[in-house]
Each structure stands twice: as C-alpha cells, then as structure tokens.
Scaffold this active site. Structure first.
Site, PDB file in Angstrom:
ATOM      1  N   CYS A 180       0.829  -1.207   0.000  1.00 18.56           N
ATOM      2  CA  CYS A 180       0.000   0.000   0.000  1.00 18.56           C
ATOM      3  C   CYS A 180       0.866   1.261   0.000  1.00 18.56           C
ATOM      4  CB  CYS A 180      -0.915   0.014   1.214  1.00 18.56           C
ATOM      5  SG  CYS A 180      -2.085  -1.361   1.283  1.00 18.56           S
ATOM      6  N   ARG A 228     -12.675  -0.888  -3.480  1.00 20.87           N
ATOM      7  CA  ARG A 228     -11.450  -0.107  -3.627  1.00 20.87           C
ATOM      8  C   ARG A 228     -10.234  -0.908  -3.165  1.00 20.87           C
ATOM      9  NH1 ARG A 228      -9.254   3.209  -6.743  1.00 20.87           N
ATOM     10  NH2 ARG A 228      -8.085   1.275  -6.852  1.00 20.87           N
ATOM     11  N   CYS A 232      -7.095  -2.319  -5.390  1.00 19.71           N
ATOM     12  CA  CYS A 232      -5.706  -1.986  -5.059  1.00 19.71           C
ATOM     13  C   CYS A 232      -4.832  -3.238  -5.030  1.00 19.71           C
ATOM     14  CB  CYS A 232      -5.644  -1.275  -3.707  1.00 19.71           C
ATOM     15  SG  CYS A 232      -6.170   0.449  -3.757  1.00 19.71           S
TER      16      CYS A 232
END
Length: 271
Positions: A180, A228, A232
């Site tokens: 991330c 979302r 990702c």
C-alpha cells in the site's frame, strides 16, 4: 482473481517510477479536474444508488421475508443516521470487528435468513448488473454525510484489527515487491493526473477515506470501499482480497481510524 492484461499498467507500478512527480505543486490540469468534480456534485449519480438502497433497506426480502430495519450497524437496531462514522467496530453478537459490508452480511443472514454464501454473492456491480450490496452501502453512507469519523479502539479486538491492518498497509510482497505504501506512503506522489494521497499523514487520510464509497465516472458505477481495496490488491499483482475477509476489515480499520475527525462526504465522485 480477475485476469490481468499486460497492457494495463497499474497505478502502483507507474507510481514506483514516478520520482519526477514528487513534491510538485498541483498543475492547472489537476485544478481543472477538481472544478469538474465540484460541478458534478450537484447532480451526483450516486443518488440513484442511495434511493435504491433505501428501498432495499425497507423491503421484505429473503427466506424470512423480513426487512433490514432492525439491523444494528453500531448505534443500535435500526439506527442508520451516523452509523458509518463509527465503523468498523466490535460487535458482541458476532464477537468480531465488522465494517459496513460485513455487518450488512451479518444482518442479511440473521434477519432475512440468507445463507452467508448467498449474502456475499455478487458483492460488486458492473455494466448492466446492479447488485443490492452497492445500493445498501450507498444508502447507509449517505446517511452519515457531513458528520465526522469517530472510530474507536476501545475493545481489544478493535486494537488487534488496527495493528493487523497497519502491518498489511506497510507489508511489501508479490512479483513487484509492492505494498500500500508504494502508492500511498509519500508526499506528492501522482500518476498521470491522479494525485495519490499519503495515507500515513492524518490530513491526507481524512481527505481520502471520507470520499469512499464513490461514484466512478469512468465506470458509471458506485464503488464500495471493499471494492477499492480489492482493486488496489489487483493492481499490486497480489492475490485477490476476499470480500469481507478479516484482512480486508483490518485494513479498513487502520485507514478509518486514521481518518478520525474527517468529515464524511460520500458517496463522492471520482474519475
């Protein structure tokens, strides 16, 4: 996991090589995109999902032919106003930390009689395919619009979820050693005209988290926060993040808690 086309370069891959885009002031083009978004807000298409979600909330469905009006989303049975601002949180009836989507699954099973598999089926809509989950998420979140996030870590399992989510956020893995933080761990990152918020900074976390779920103009769909996160992971070339899995809820807990104090403006409009 959905097939990945080699021609589709993910944001994270490009961001890893976007050193020249660091610490730059927003360009005129970025400012114009913001004006475009502001202009669309008055007629946000997400309102259609919100209306459908409210109807589904009150509709008797499932084997028990019951509504969701007694569902406890964290502020008591049937209370929708402000509920999204306290999620994820620990629920004693399941002895779990749950986010909005997982809590809706719990209520669909307990109140309406669906099996867990039925309640989790088709979590994300697409072209020509509208699903209940997207609409319910849009409705519930819209009922907290204008309110500040206030997620707590008062329960040991909430603290545990936060720490697991933090570990996931900073973990790098996969074929490209992504995590991330590749996209969301530094200031001034962007890909093309898309600004990438630094989610380790409080103000960026508030600004980013509070605009999800969102209506994606490029897709013509309302996308939930679970979607979302799933997307990702796809862009990181990682295994698919299973819908309402403990990992997905833990990562949501980390991001939601960091956004405390941010005022919810969702469903918002995204490119």
């Amino acid at each position: 996991m959905n097939p990945i086309h080699r021609a589709a370069i993910p944001f994270c891959f490009a961001a890893a090589f976007a050193a020249g885009a660091l610490a730059q002031q927003p360009s005129d083009a970025v400012k114009e995109i913001e004006k475009y978004r502001d202009a669309l807000e008055e007629g946000n298409p997400a309102e259609l999902w919100e209306a459908r979600g409210e109807a589904l909330w009150r509709e008797a469905r499932g084997p028990k032919h019951a509504t969701l009006e007694k569902c406890d989303l964290g502020l008591g049975p049937g209370v929708v106003k402000g509920a999204y601002t306290v999620l994820p949180k620990y629920f004693a009836d399941t002895d779990k930390v749950e986010d909005l989507e997982s809590r809706l699954v719990t209520c669909m099973v307990a109140l309406q009689g669906y099996t867990p598999e039925q309640a989790k089926k088709d979590p994300f809509g697409g072209p020509g395919k509208k699903v209940p989950m997207d609409a319910l998420v849009a409705y519930v979140t819209s009922e907290s619009r204008g309110m500040p996030m206030r997620v707590t870590l008062s329960n040991p399992k909430e603290k545990q979820a936060y720490e697991i989510g933090k570990a996931i956020f900073f973990h790098r893995s996969g074929p490209h050693d992504f995590g991330c933080t590749t996209c969301h761990g530094a200031d001034g990152m962007r890909i093309r005209l898309q600004e990438l918020p630094n989610l380790t900074r409080t103000e960026d976390a508030k600004r980013a988290y509070t605009t999800w779920p969102a209506y994606r103009v490029s897709q013509g769909e309302v996308r939930s926060f679970q979607w979302r996160l799933n997307d990702c992971f796809r862009q990181q070339r990682m295994p698919e993040l299973v819908f309402v899995s403990p990992a997905s809820i833990a990562l949501t807990m980390y991001l939601a808690y960091n956004a405390n104090g941010g005022v919810l403006n969702a469903p918002a409009i995204k490119r």
